[in-house]
Design an enzyme around this catalytic site. Sequence first.
Site, short mmCIF file in Angstrom:
data_model
loop_
_atom_site.label_atom_id
_atom_site.label_comp_id
_atom_site.label_asym_id
_atom_site.label_seq_id
_atom_site.Cartn_x
_atom_site.Cartn_y
_atom_site.Cartn_z
N HIS A 1 0.84 -1.20 0.00
CA HIS A 1 0.00 0.00 0.00
C HIS A 1 0.87 1.25 0.00
O HIS A 1 0.61 2.21 -0.73
CB HIS A 1 -0.91 0.04 1.24
CG HIS A 1 -1.93 -1.02 1.31
ND1 HIS A 1 -2.14 -1.76 2.46
CD2 HIS A 1 -2.82 -1.47 0.40
CE1 HIS A 1 -3.11 -2.63 2.24
NE2 HIS A 1 -3.55 -2.47 1.00
N LYS B 1 -15.24 -8.23 4.12
CA LYS B 1 -14.02 -8.46 4.91
C LYS B 1 -14.33 -8.28 6.39
O LYS B 1 -15.20 -7.51 6.76
CB LYS B 1 -12.92 -7.48 4.49
CG LYS B 1 -12.48 -7.67 3.05
CD LYS B 1 -11.37 -6.71 2.68
CE LYS B 1 -10.92 -6.90 1.24
NZ LYS B 1 -9.84 -5.98 0.89
N ARG C 1 -1.15 -6.55 -8.27
CA ARG C 1 -0.09 -7.47 -7.87
C ARG C 1 0.06 -8.61 -8.84
O ARG C 1 1.15 -9.08 -9.09
CB ARG C 1 -0.41 -8.05 -6.48
CG ARG C 1 -0.37 -7.04 -5.36
CD ARG C 1 -0.84 -7.68 -4.09
NE ARG C 1 -2.19 -8.19 -4.29
CZ ARG C 1 -3.11 -8.29 -3.36
NH1 ARG C 1 -2.84 -7.95 -2.14
NH2 ARG C 1 -4.32 -8.74 -3.62
N SER D 1 -3.04 -7.80 2.63
CA SER D 1 -3.43 -7.60 4.04
C SER D 1 -3.99 -8.87 4.66
O SER D 1 -3.68 -9.21 5.80
CB SER D 1 -4.46 -6.48 4.15
OG SER D 1 -3.89 -5.24 3.84
#
Length: 168
Positions: free
Chosen positions: A19, A43, A93, A131
Amino acid sequence: MKARIGVYPGTFDPLTLGHMDIIRRGAKLVDTLVVGVTTNPSKSPMFTVEERIATVEREVAALDGDIRVVTFDSLLMDFAEREGASVIVRGLRAVADFEYEYQMAGMNQQLNARIETVFLMADVSLQPIASKLVKEIAIYGGEIAKFVTPAVREEVVARIDRIGRRGS
């Protein structure tokens, strides 16, 4: 000339070095980068929105550029419009990220064609960091120092110690 405002949205739970890389690089592309800390119903956050905002503010304080950190709980395009943004900054990513982000960018363009989505490839050394995986490693007692700043590592470890560590 109108200032170019970009929005970088995320849950940042926890804030990772990946991040931070996107924030640092994204801030170079716009006059003001607004880091939007949001909730995500799919989440289960480890930290409250207020805790995540405080963490992001602390960690970006030393970076170059005009970076603001705010919370939002709305459609991304409504948030971007409210902030006066002309650009959404997203990090990629892997191919799996691209497929999801490509679909989201297409939907967002349908909602507001005046706001462009810009994708930044994650630094090669940071590509595997997510994360969710950082939390999982920490919960099972693994070392996360390679994935987060020292202060974020301390916050994650303290939170896990408080809620109870599994594994080991």
